[in-house]
Design a protein around this motif. Structure first.
Motif, short mmCIF file in Angstrom:
data_model
loop_
_atom_site.label_atom_id
_atom_site.label_comp_id
_atom_site.label_asym_id
_atom_site.label_seq_id
_atom_site.Cartn_x
_atom_site.Cartn_y
_atom_site.Cartn_z
N VAL A 29 0.87 -1.18 0.00
CA VAL A 29 0.00 0.00 0.00
C VAL A 29 0.90 1.23 0.00
N GLN A 213 -6.68 0.97 -7.64
CA GLN A 213 -5.80 0.36 -8.62
C GLN A 213 -4.84 -0.64 -7.97
N VAL A 214 -4.36 -0.26 -6.79
CA VAL A 214 -3.46 -1.17 -6.06
C VAL A 214 -4.20 -2.48 -5.77
N VAL A 217 -4.55 -4.54 -8.92
CA VAL A 217 -3.30 -5.20 -9.29
C VAL A 217 -3.04 -6.40 -8.39
N LEU A 218 -3.29 -6.19 -7.09
CA LEU A 218 -3.03 -7.28 -6.14
C LEU A 218 -3.94 -8.48 -6.43
N ARG A 219 -5.20 -8.18 -6.74
CA ARG A 219 -6.12 -9.27 -7.07
C ARG A 219 -5.63 -10.00 -8.31
#
Lengths: 308, 225
Positions: A29, A213-214, A217-219
């Protein structure tokens, strides 16, 4: 796609798993200076206020207890008479009291005790003996209490110089007021906790939204909800803890700067903490961390549950 | 590994895809083509569990997508590497850290994998950019970084959505070469593209099947491409 978090995922974002930590997860994060500072500030300010609400509740609780204890079933008889009649009237009054239902004990105060009571007003050098000071009689009621109106009538007939001062009855409203203030203090504590939870929920929501967005991307790279939630929850929990610790330190410093409680100062100077009550403020940062943990976890769960 | 059976997908109003059946076999190389808006991206999303079919069945590694929890989907993503056309990164982490992200989120010890990571970055020709931040990369470098990130978990399937959309011809050839090499290592590859030149260029290097989405259906395109 709308899928619920599995029980395993929920267990994994439990407080214990959180404390074990996963410093790697924290880094995913991006550091958000502004929300971080706001959360710290909110936690510090709320804890600062909470310290005072706590001190107020504890002090008024202590006062209410002292007053009701000291004044429990006690009253005073004041006998004003010419110097040569005082002893006789006191004797008569004690006789009356001894035969009054509801009076457990009655005792005439000694000259030294009376001088002690007057000392704060007149100083230690006052020749009390030379003054026409009324004789005081301390009355302690038994469990049932006595009939004040009946006692007054009897005293009027037999000891004309006696005035019954039933102070338990005039101080009772004070005790009630103190208890009210205490209840208000406790209510304030609850409200402060609620406001802090609301602020942290807002901050967490905005952080989650700002980092959509983070999260995407993580998903995409296979992060489970527990991993994502933990990254946010850990942050906010620690921020709230340190913010609260700061607020508590400032609050305690302010309390220490208050004038010490003094008999002459009355209840206003008794607002600080005493004895083991000093432990209570130290409970606030962990409580703030717990509140923040619950609020952020709920926000993260809500948000992640609605994501694809 | 990926089995689609009579699958259909519709957005609110109309049906975008219907009657789609496909079985991806290990080691196969597919191109997916079709006009813009035909549903290539949607089709790929159905293949990695980002969307649930409105009718029919999608079975990923033996699991029906409808019965998967969010965690199951996350776990499947570790076995399917995905490269998007507009690949997104965590912009505050370096390229190397972004490429290692799948390791990090799945609880691997990133430190222990440093050597593999270095080799992978070299293989993609990004060694000199490993310490850069994603916004500093060119289009081709972003695509290669995304590909490296997609394969670091050594997935069985690689799905690439217009991987050469934003790069020049030479770079698209390099990317294709990387994907062909992965296929030779036994990975199943599916590339969605409308670039027929790319498909022609691939035909000489790999046995590729070309699927085309037209009129909502998936067809096996002829050899004329």
């Amino acid at each position: 796609m709308n899928k619920r978090l599995s029980p395993r995922a929920l267990a994994a974002i439990s407080p214990l798993a959180l404390l074990k930590g996963e410093p790697q997860a924290d880094r995913v994060v991006p550091p958000t200076g502004f929300t971080a500072r706001l959360t710290l500030f909110a936690a510090a300010a709320m804890t600062f206020l909470a310290v005072f609400a706590l001190a107020l509740s504890l002090a008024t609780g202590r006062m209410a207890a002292n007053w009701s204890q000291e004044l429990a079933r006690s009253s005073t008889l004041r006998i004003s008479a010419p110097a040569d009649q005082i002893a006789a009237q006191t004797e008569a009054a004690l006789q009356v009291l001894a035969t009054t239902r509801g009076v457990a004990r009655a005792r005439a105060l000694t000259a030294e005790e009376q001088q002690g009571l007057l000392e704060p007003w007149f100083g230690p050098d006052l020749p009390v003996d030379s003054l026409p000071i009324p004789q005081l009689v301390e009355i302690v009621e038994d469990g049932e209490g006595y009939d004040a109106a009946g006692l007054r009538l009897r005293l009027q007939a037999e000891v004309p110089g006696a005035v019954l001062d039933d102070h338990a009855r005039w101080r009772r409203p004070l005790v009630r007021a103190a208890e009210r203030i205490r209840a208000l203090g406790l209510l304030s504590l609850l409200l402060i906790g609620g406001v802090m939870a609301a602020m942290i929920t807002l901050a967490a929501n905005s952080a989650l939204a700002a980092n959509a967005q983070v999260i995407a991307v993580l998903r995409l790279v296979g992060a489970r909800d527990e991993f994502i939630a933990r990254a946010f929850v850990r942050r906010f929990t620690f921020r709230a803890f340190w913010g609260a610790a700061l607020g508590m330190a400032l609050g305690l410093a302010a309390l220490l700067a208050l004038p010490q409680a003094q008999a002459e100062g009355g209840f206003l100077t008794g607002l600080g903490l005493r004895g083991w009550h000093w432990i209570w403020p130290f409970v606030l940062p962990p409580v703030a961390a717990a509140v923040s943990f619950a609020a952020t976890r709920a926000a993260a769960r809500r948000m992640l549950g609605n994501l694809a | 590994m990926i089995e689609l059976d009579n699958l259909a997908y519709s957005y609110g109003g109309g049906e975008l895809l219907s009657d789609i059946s496909l079985r991806l076999t290990p080691g196969s190389f597919h191109f997916l083509t079709g006009p813009s808006g035909a549903g290539k991206t949607t089709f790929l999303k159905l293949c990695y569990g980002a969307l649930i079919p409105t009718a029919g069945q999608a079975v990923l590694f033996g699991q029906d997508v409808r019965e998967m929890t969010r965690d199951d989907v996350a776990t499947i993503r570790r076995r399917i590497g995905v490269v998007h056309q507009d690949c997104q990164f965590l912009d505050h982490l370096t390229v190397a850290e972004n490429i290692a992200l799948p390791l990090m989120v799945s609880g691997h010890d990133v430190e222990a994998e440093q050597q593999n990571l270095g080799e992978l970055i070299a293989w993609c020709g990004l060694t000199h950019r490993a310490g850069a931040l994603p916004p500093e990369l060119s289009g081709g470098e972003r695509q290669r970084a995304a590909l490296a990130r997609a394969v670091i978990m050594s997935p069985e399937v690689i799905l690439a959505d217009e991987p050469t959309g934003n790069v020049d011809w030479e770079m698209s050839q390099r990317l294709l070469a990387l994907l062909v090499e992965l296929n030779r290592m036994g990975k199943t590859v599916m590339i969605a593209t409308h670039d027929l030149g790319l498909i022609r260029a691939a035909k000489s290097r790999v046995q590729a099947r070309v699927l085309r989405i037209a009129k909502r259906r998936l067809q096996l395109a002829g050899a004329d491409l």
